[in-house]
Motif scaffolding. Structure first.
Motif, mmCIF file in Angstrom:
data_model
loop_
_atom_site.group_PDB
_atom_site.id
_atom_site.type_symbol
_atom_site.label_atom_id
_atom_site.label_comp_id
_atom_site.label_asym_id
_atom_site.label_seq_id
_atom_site.Cartn_x
_atom_site.Cartn_y
_atom_site.Cartn_z
ATOM 1 N N ALA A 1 -9.827 14.018 38.076
ATOM 2 C CA ALA A 1 -8.281 14.044 37.652
ATOM 3 C C ALA A 1 -7.724 15.214 38.406
ATOM 4 C CB ALA A 1 -8.050 13.915 36.153
ATOM 5 N N GLY A 2 -8.286 16.419 38.121
ATOM 6 C CA GLY A 2 -7.655 17.581 38.615
ATOM 7 C C GLY A 2 -7.481 17.653 40.140
ATOM 8 N N GLN A 3 -8.744 17.352 40.832
ATOM 9 C CA GLN A 3 -8.617 17.225 42.037
ATOM 10 C C GLN A 3 -7.544 16.138 42.725
ATOM 11 O OE1 GLN A 3 -13.347 18.281 42.549
ATOM 12 N NE2 GLN A 3 -12.430 16.915 43.997
ATOM 13 N N LEU A 4 -7.379 15.002 42.272
ATOM 14 C CA LEU A 4 -6.593 14.028 42.778
ATOM 15 C C LEU A 4 -5.180 14.481 42.610
ATOM 16 C CD1 LEU A 4 -8.477 10.965 41.719
ATOM 17 C CD2 LEU A 4 -8.084 11.494 43.891
ATOM 18 N N SER A 5 -4.687 14.974 41.395
ATOM 19 C CA SER A 5 -3.586 15.609 41.087
ATOM 20 C C SER A 5 -3.164 16.773 41.996
ATOM 21 C CB SER A 5 -3.120 16.006 39.900
ATOM 22 O OG SER A 5 -4.002 16.801 39.240
#
Length: 242
Positions: free
Chosen positions: A53-57
Motif C-alpha cells: 500500500a505504501g509503494q502504490l500510494s
C-alpha cells in the motif's frame, strides 16, 4: 538449538509468503512503469520499502515533485500498523534477538510475516532471518517481472494474481483460529470494525492505514477485557491454594 524454529524452518514458512508476494509486487511493477518510472527504479523501490500500500500510494505522490510533507504523512498513516506489530512481536523474541538485529529485521515486518511469526511460541533470530528470505526475494523479483512483462499477460491472469495475496493471508490465519478460539473472536471483532470503516459515511473518510491500526488495537483491547491471557510467571491458584 531447537531446529524446529531455526533458519531452515523459517525458510519453509516464508516460502508461501514469497510466492504470494510475487503477485502483489507484479502489480506494483506494472503500475510503476505505467506512471513513468524506469524498471530499475521500480525494483529499487521494492527492495528499499517492502510495503504494498505504501509503494502504490507513493507512486502518485512521486508524480508531483515537491510534495514531501504529503509523502511523509501518507507513508506514516499507511504503515503505522507495523509499529504495533513490532511491539507485539518483541514480546516473543529471544535474548539474542535484540539491539541492532531488531533494527535490521524490523525492516521486514509485514502483515503476513508477522502473522506467521507471532503464532510461534518463541521467535529466534535465525528463524526470523529465514522467514524473510523468500518474501524479500519474491517482492523484488515480482516487481521486476511486472515491470518487464506486465503488458504481455491477459486481464484474466492479472485479476487472479490480484486476489492471490488475500487467499494466502486467510491460509495463514485459519490454522491459528482453529487452534486458539479467542483468536476467532479477535478476527470477528476486527472484521466487524473494518466493515464499519468501510460502510459508515463519516468513518470512510479515515485513511486506510489508520483504520487498520484502529481495528487491530480495538479488537485486541476488547479481547483483553473479555479473555485476558495470564502471565506464565504469575502463581496459579487451584481451589484456593497456590
Amino acid at each position: 538449538m531447537n531446529t524446529e524454529i531455526g533458519f531452515k524452518q523459517g525458510l519453509k514458512d516464508g516460502l508461501p509468503i514469497g510466492l504470494g508476494y510475487l503477485s502483489v509486487s507484479f502489480t506494483f511493477g506494472i503500475m510503476a512503469i505505467i506512471n513513468g518510472l524506469y524498471v530499475w527504479e521500480a525494483v529499487l523501490i521494492s527492495m528499499l520499502c517492502v510495503t504494498s500500500a505504501g509503494q502504490l500510494s507513493g507512486i502518485t505522490v512521486m508524480l508531483s515533485p515537491g510534495r514531501y510533507m504529503e509523502m511523509i504523512i501518507s507513508q506514516f498513516v499507511i504503515n503505522i500498523r507495523y509499529s504495533f506489530m513490532s511491539v507485539a512481536l518483541s514480546q516473543k523474541v529471544t535474548e539474542r534477538f535484540r539491539g541492532v538485529w531488531r533494527w535490521i529485521f524490523g525492516f521486514m515486518i509485514t502483515d503476513e510475516i508477522f502473522a506467521v511469526a507471532i503464532s510461534k511460541p518463541v521467535v529466534r533470530r535465525s528463524y526470523f532471518a529465514g522467514i524473510t528470505v523468500a518474501p524479500y526475494l519474491g517482492w523484488a523479483v515480482g516487481t521486476l517481472a511486472g515491470a518487464c512483462l506486465g503488458d504481455i499477460l491477459p486481464d484474466s491472469v492479472m485479476s487472479a494474481l490480484g486476489i492471490a495475496i488475500y487467499a494466502m493471508f486467510v491460509a495463514i490465519v485459519l490454522p491459528v483460529m482453529k487452534r486458539d478460539r479467542p483468536v476467532v473472536f479477535v478476527v470477528l471483532i476486527a472484521v466487524g470494525l473494518s466493515c464499519l470503516f468501510y460502510y459508515v459515511p463519516f468513518l470512510k473518510r479515515i485513511p486506510g492505514g489508520i483504520a487498520v491500526s484502529i481495528c487491530a488495537v480495538a479488537a485486541a483491547l476488547i479481547m483483553t477485557f473479555i479473555r485476558p491471557v495470564s502471565d506464565p510467571e504469575d502463581p496459579v491458584y487451584v481451589d484456593g491454594k497456590e
